[in-house]
Design an enzyme around this catalytic site. Structure first.
Site, PDB file in Angstrom:
ATOM      1  N   SER A   1      51.128  39.604 127.971  1.00  0.00           N
ATOM      2  CA  SER A   1      50.288  40.220 129.006  1.00  0.00           C
ATOM      3  C   SER A   1      50.505  41.726 129.125  1.00  0.00           C
ATOM      4  CB  SER A   1      50.498  39.524 130.360  1.00  0.00           C
ATOM      5  OG  SER A   1      50.149  38.149 130.249  1.00  0.00           O
TER       6      SER A   1
ATOM      7  N   GLY B   1      49.515  35.338 127.643  1.00  0.00           N
ATOM      8  CA  GLY B   1      48.189  34.893 128.072  1.00  0.00           C
ATOM      9  C   GLY B   1      48.134  34.417 129.507  1.00  0.00           C
TER      10      GLY B   1
ATOM     11  N   LYS C   1      44.541  36.260 117.391  1.00  0.00           N
ATOM     12  CA  LYS C   1      44.695  34.796 117.492  1.00  0.00           C
ATOM     13  C   LYS C   1      43.437  34.101 116.946  1.00  0.00           C
ATOM     14  CE  LYS C   1      47.914  35.537 121.221  1.00  0.00           C
ATOM     15  NZ  LYS C   1      48.619  35.038 122.371  1.00  0.00           N
TER      16      LYS C   1
ATOM     17  N   GLU D   1      58.629  38.056 122.818  1.00  0.00           N
ATOM     18  CA  GLU D   1      57.472  37.548 123.556  1.00  0.00           C
ATOM     19  C   GLU D   1      57.903  36.364 124.411  1.00  0.00           C
ATOM     20  OE1 GLU D   1      53.533  38.688 121.612  1.00  0.00           O
ATOM     21  OE2 GLU D   1      54.186  36.886 120.576  1.00  0.00           O
TER      22      GLU D   1
ATOM     23  N   GLU E   1      53.216  30.485 119.644  1.00  0.00           N
ATOM     24  CA  GLU E   1      52.186  29.451 119.538  1.00  0.00           C
ATOM     25  C   GLU E   1      52.397  28.616 118.272  1.00  0.00           C
ATOM     26  OE1 GLU E   1      49.019  32.228 120.123  1.00  0.00           O
ATOM     27  OE2 GLU E   1      49.753  32.472 122.173  1.00  0.00           O
TER      28      GLU E   1
ATOM     29  N   ASN F   1      47.060  41.099 118.052  1.00  0.00           N
ATOM     30  CA  ASN F   1      46.981  39.734 117.526  1.00  0.00           C
ATOM     31  C   ASN F   1      45.726  39.080 118.099  1.00  0.00           C
ATOM     32  OD1 ASN F   1      47.314  37.089 116.803  1.00  0.00           O
ATOM     33  ND2 ASN F   1      49.224  36.766 117.947  1.00  0.00           N
TER      34      ASN F   1
ATOM     35  N   HIS G   1      55.489  33.199 115.656  1.00  0.00           N
ATOM     36  CA  HIS G   1      54.843  33.395 116.963  1.00  0.00           C
ATOM     37  C   HIS G   1      55.067  32.145 117.809  1.00  0.00           C
ATOM     38  CE1 HIS G   1      51.823  33.930 120.050  1.00  0.00           C
ATOM     39  NE2 HIS G   1      51.849  35.212 119.753  1.00  0.00           N
TER      40      HIS G   1
HETATM   41  P1  13P Z   1      48.781  38.227 125.560  1.00  0.00           P
HETATM   42  O1  13P Z   1      48.815  39.727 125.438  1.00  0.00           O
HETATM   43  O2  13P Z   1      47.413  37.661 125.650  1.00  0.00           O
HETATM   44  O3  13P Z   1      49.718  37.735 126.616  1.00  0.00           O
HETATM   45  O4  13P Z   1      49.373  37.671 124.154  1.00  0.00           O
HETATM   46  C1  13P Z   1      50.554  38.161 123.673  1.00  0.00           C
HETATM   47  C2  13P Z   1      50.780  37.612 122.308  1.00  0.00           C
HETATM   48  O5  13P Z   1      51.014  36.434 122.136  1.00  0.00           O
HETATM   49  C3  13P Z   1      50.674  38.537 121.181  1.00  0.00           C
HETATM   50  O6  13P Z   1      51.129  37.953 120.001  1.00  0.00           O
END
Ligand code: 13P
Length: 256
Positions: A216, A175, A13, A169, A99, A11, A97
């Site tokens: 992560s 992140g 983003k 997640e 976010e 992803n 997601h």
């Molecule tokens: P990170 O791997 O940067 O923690 O992000 C995970 C994520 O949100 C994948 O959709």
């Protein structure tokens, strides 16, 4: 128990502009494992779907979209429909997601509308669920995951579940460099699978559904996470922006 093929998603983003996105896609076509022991998809930002799609065309990498709107067309300024994504070669979509839930404000009801529309449009769906730190500390991890899973999949028919992957997640791990321990992640995945078996479908369907871990995941921790019995690959953010890291995670998932 059913053996499930791991599925790894990258992803991107809201990262990587044109040349960077094209570079990464080119590097991935050269470095990703060609084995059929893992499914791989990448999710570039909307603006570069066409360019990236062209580069990965003919490879085994699937083109994914990070979001869409569930209505077929009309007065929805700023939104992109599923048929527009299909036009661009997209075959898999992320839905819910964290976010989008926590930054943009998507509700379980909107997430469910999107799941139903995407399945109807023959997309592969990755439905994301996960608890915040506050919810984890209050002991609500499994209840939150179960709620998001049940509400997100409401109205989905048993035969459509072959198109569905879940992604666990934990919001606090995204992140942040903090990863759920393999044991904590395994426990969350098992509870999600039990919810699928007991509250929505049956054990056979629950055993066949892939559940990715996201938060992560990196080359250094992918092996122990993917080694857990109910973890079927990963949804990768930061480490998906480096071809070598993403390729290493895909290799690890394929070798489990
Ligand atoms: P990170 O791997 O940067 O923690 O992000 C995970 C994520 O949100 C994948 O959709």
């Amino acid at each position: 128990m059913t053996s499930r093929k791991p599925f790894v998603g990258g992803n991107w983003k809201m990262n990587l502009h044109g040349a960077e996105a094209q570079n990464l896609a080119t590097q991935l076509t050269e470095s990703l494992p060609t084995t059929d022991k893992v499914d791989i998809a990448i999710f570039p930002a909307f603006g570069y779907l066409a360019q990236v799609g062209k580069i990965i065309e003919g490879s085994s990498i699937k083109l994914g979209a990070q979001d869409f709107y569930h209505q077929p067309n009309g007065a929805f300024t700023g939104e992109v429909s599923l048929s527009m994504l299909t036009d661009l070669g997209v075959s898999v979509v992320l839905i819910g997601h964290s976010e989008r839930r926590h930054v943009i404000g998507e509700t379980d009801s909107l997430v469910n509308d999107k799941v139903l529309a995407a399945l109807e449009a023959n997309m592969q769906v990755i439905l994301c669920v996960g608890e915040t730190l506050e919810q984890r500390e209050a002991g609500k991890t499994d209840a939150i995951n179960m709620g998001q899973t049940l509400l997100g999949l409401a109205g989905v028919k048993a035969e459509q579940m072959a198109q569905v992957t879940l992604a666990y997640e934990p919001v606090w791990a995204i992140g942040t460099g903090k990863t759920a321990t393999p044991a904590d992640a395994q426990s969350a995945h098992l509870h999600i699978r039990q919810a699928l078996a007991q509250s929505l479908f049956n054990q056979k369907i629950a055993d066949a559904v892939r559940i990715q871990y996201g938060g992560s995941m990196k080359p250094g921790n992918a092996s122990e996470l993917c080694g857990e019995p109910d973890i079927d690959g990963g949804l990768i953010g930061g480490a998906a922006l480096q071809a070598a890291d993403f390729a290493a995670i895909c290799e690890t998932a394929a070798s489990q």
